[in-house]
Design a protein around this motif. Structure first.
Motif, short mmCIF file in Angstrom:
data_model
loop_
_atom_site.label_atom_id
_atom_site.label_comp_id
_atom_site.label_asym_id
_atom_site.label_seq_id
_atom_site.Cartn_x
_atom_site.Cartn_y
_atom_site.Cartn_z
N UNK A 15 -5.99 106.23 16.11
CA UNK A 15 -5.41 104.96 16.56
C UNK A 15 -4.43 105.19 17.71
N UNK A 16 -3.67 106.29 17.63
CA UNK A 16 -2.72 106.61 18.70
C UNK A 16 -3.47 106.86 20.01
N UNK A 17 -4.67 107.44 19.89
CA UNK A 17 -5.47 107.71 21.08
C UNK A 17 -5.95 106.43 21.75
N UNK A 20 -5.83 110.27 6.37
CA UNK A 20 -4.83 109.34 6.91
C UNK A 20 -4.28 109.84 8.24
N UNK A 21 -3.97 111.12 8.29
CA UNK A 21 -3.45 111.68 9.55
C UNK A 21 -4.50 111.54 10.66
N UNK A 72 -4.12 103.61 21.73
CA UNK A 72 -2.98 102.73 22.00
C UNK A 72 -1.88 103.54 22.65
N UNK A 73 -1.48 103.14 23.85
CA UNK A 73 -0.43 103.87 24.56
C UNK A 73 0.93 103.42 24.08
N UNK A 74 1.89 104.36 23.99
CA UNK A 74 3.25 103.97 23.63
C UNK A 74 3.92 103.23 24.79
N UNK A 75 4.93 102.41 24.47
CA UNK A 75 5.65 101.70 25.53
C UNK A 75 6.51 102.71 26.27
N UNK A 76 6.50 102.58 27.60
CA UNK A 76 7.27 103.54 28.41
C UNK A 76 8.64 102.96 28.66
N UNK A 111 -6.80 109.34 10.91
CA UNK A 111 -6.90 107.93 11.31
C UNK A 111 -5.76 107.53 12.23
N UNK A 112 -4.55 107.99 11.88
CA UNK A 112 -3.38 107.66 12.71
C UNK A 112 -3.53 108.26 14.11
N UNK A 113 -4.00 109.48 14.16
CA UNK A 113 -4.14 110.13 15.47
C UNK A 113 -5.22 109.43 16.31
#
Lengths: 191, 349
Positions: B82-84, B75-76, B86-90, B78-80
């Motif tokens: 997906x984070x790669x 799970x971790x 998708x950029x976080x909102x600045x 997979x999350x990492x």
């Protein structure tokens, strides 16, 4: 840099700079609890993985929208996890066709990343809070279980238990207050 | 442990502002409007904000009050991954950063900049930063609004889905009821048609039975006469009152009769058939006519099927009389002449 020593807000700031290690550190800190909460509510480890994934992707994408007005970071995070799980729970109630997976196949999965010391701390916290809950009057404990873990609304609880709506609201508030009082030391430690 | 009534009573007068806070914290409010109202109160009322934080911390503990369950290591990962992707909102507060920088350096920074001959460049840079800050602030504000709208949209979607489910259920129920009623009506129609057919069939059977009954009555009547004549040895039929339409007159179409006379002697037998029951207080009377005054021979009753057989002595040989007559007369009230309703008459042979 040792990310494990950074505060939640420091990790959140790094997340806004697209630092994936910060997200990994937050996951290590809260992932088990979010997943365990989802499993407790959904009784479905596969669905709980999806919920946990959604929660941490939400932190990754919208973490910068967190403000102190929303309470402590952990409160905000668990609020997201709880609301997301309730959405899933209510969706499943509407769609009864979906079968729950066999929980026994998943509950005892152990991650290699979790140290025995961390597991012991988690068990200790769990035991303290459960003990505090057991000391609550049975009526108050019941409304907490039905609302928080079973995802019932206050009106549904009133209908299910036959208690007036006002009594349900009062019992929810009293239960939370008593729980907080009983575990004030625990809360202090978390803060 | 059980709670006391006092603990509930003590909360009955709870400030209305706090009424839904616990339900909000536990995610137990029923409607999005209620949630929005609570959030609005938390935002603008410090007391409500404080109470909310207190209750939220307690709810925070509930999240821990579950057995430890370790998620799978995948799970971790997979999350990492997906984070790669998708950029976080600045939503970095550039305006705040700029404000902090200004506060740290003060007005002398500006003077030094202009005195050092880089005023124009610096002014341009400041302009870029100010405009950028304004845009970032606007971007942040719009982002928050979009998040709020998304939350509202999600709530509305749930409400619409619920409504669709209810409508679908109601529609299905109605369709089932209509189908059931149609089925019941079809059964009733079939029953009605079957009943009508049965009634028509029964009417036809009754009609046929009536015809058969008349034929049987006629056959019985004929058989009676034949049996009678064949068994009465020493008698001969002097007058058929049945079947001889030229000699018989009757107001009762089904009536018939005969008189048989002893060949040697003056005894006679009169038999009648098919007469209705006389009126109350009346009885049938047999008359011999055409030889002086009418002679009442006998007064008689008929059986359930309108038959009667009487034996009498002829006052004179039958040939001296021209007519045999049957009338209804009062019981025990026979006059010198027939006065009642004539039901049967015949000429003698």
């Amino acid at each position: 840099m040792n990310y494990q020593r950074l505060e939640d807000l420091e990790l959140l700031a790094k997340i806004s700079e697209q630092d994936r290690q910060a997200l990994a550190a937050l996951y290590d800190r809260y992932g088990r609890r979010v997943f365990a909460l989802a499993v407790r509510m959904l009784n479905d480890p596969v669905g709980s993985e999806e919920v946990t994934q959604d929660v941490f992707m939400s932190v990754w994408r919208r973490g910068a929208s967190y403000t102190s007005k929303k309470g402590k970071f952990s409160t905000w995070l668990f609020s997201i996890a709880h609301n997301r799980t309730i959405d899933e729970l209510r969706k499943r109630r509407r769609d009864r066709s979906r079968e729950n997976a066999d929980i026994d196949d998943h509950l005892n999965i152990q991650s290699n990343d979790i140290s025995p010391a961390d597991a012991a701390v988690a068990q200790s916290e769990y035991a303290k809070i459960r003990a505090a809950m057991e000391k609550l009057p049975v009526e108050q404990k019941s409304v907490l279980e039905l609302s928080y873990f079973n995802g019932l609304t206050q009106t549904e609880i009133s209908t299910k238990t036959g208690q007036p709506l006002g009594t349900v609201k009062t019992r929810m508030r009293l239960a939370l207050k008593k729980l907080r009082t009983a575990l004030s030391t625990e809360i202090g430690a978390q803060a | 442990m059980t709670e006391t009534k006092d603990s509930i009573e003590s909360n009955k007068n709870l400030d209305a502002r706090f009424e839904n806070l616990a339900s909000y914290v536990l995610g137990a409010l029923d409607h999005a409007e209620e949630r929005a109202a609570v959030e609005n109160l938390i935002e603008r009322d410090p007391e409500v904000q404080a109470e909310f934080e207190e209750l939220a911390e307690a709810a925070d503990l509930l999240a821990i009050a579950v057995p430890t369950v370790e998620p799978p290591a995948s799970l971790k990962t997979r999350i990492m991954e997906m984070a790669g992707q998708s950029a976080p909102s600045r939503l970095v507060e550039i305006a705040n950063i700029y404000e902090k920088q200004g506060g740290r350096t003060g007005a002398s920074w500006w003077r030094r900049a202009f005195q050092s001959g880089i005023g124009v460049s610096a002014a341009a840079a400041v302009l870029v930063v100010v405009v950028g800050s304004a845009l970032a602030y606007q971007n942040n504000h719009l982002g928050n609004e979009i998040n709020s709208l998304r939350a509202d949209l999600a709530t509305e979607s749930v409400a619409v889905a619920n409504l669709q489910t209810e409508l679908s259920t109601t529609l299905t129920d109605s369709e089932n009821r209509v189908a059931t009623m149609k089925s019941e009506m079809k059964v009733m129609e079939d029953d009605f048609v079957a009943t009508t057919e049965m009634v028509v069939h029964q009417e036809e059977m009754v009609s046929q039975l009536g015809i058969a009954n008349n034929a049987l009555r006629q056959a019985l009547s004929d058989q009676n006469w034949l049996t009678y004549v064949s068994t009465k040895e020493g008698y001969q039929v002097e007058s058929w009152l049945a079947g001889n339409t030229q000699q018989i007159t009757t107001t009762e179409p089904t009536a018939s009769g005969l008189i048989a006379v002893q060949i040697v002697g003056n005894e006679a037998v009169f038999q009648v058939h098919g007469l209705p029951q006389p009126q109350p207080g009346y009885a049938y009377t047999l008359w011999l006519m055409g030889n002086g005054d009418p002679r009442p021979v006998a007064q008689f009753e008929v059986s359930g099927i309108g038959s009667a057989t009487i034996t009498f002595l002829l006052p004179e040989p039958l040939r001296f009389f021209s007519t045999v007559l049957v009338t209804q007369e009062r019981v025990n009230g026979i006059g010198t002449d027939p006065s009642g309703t004539m039901v049967l008459s015949a000429q003698t042979n």
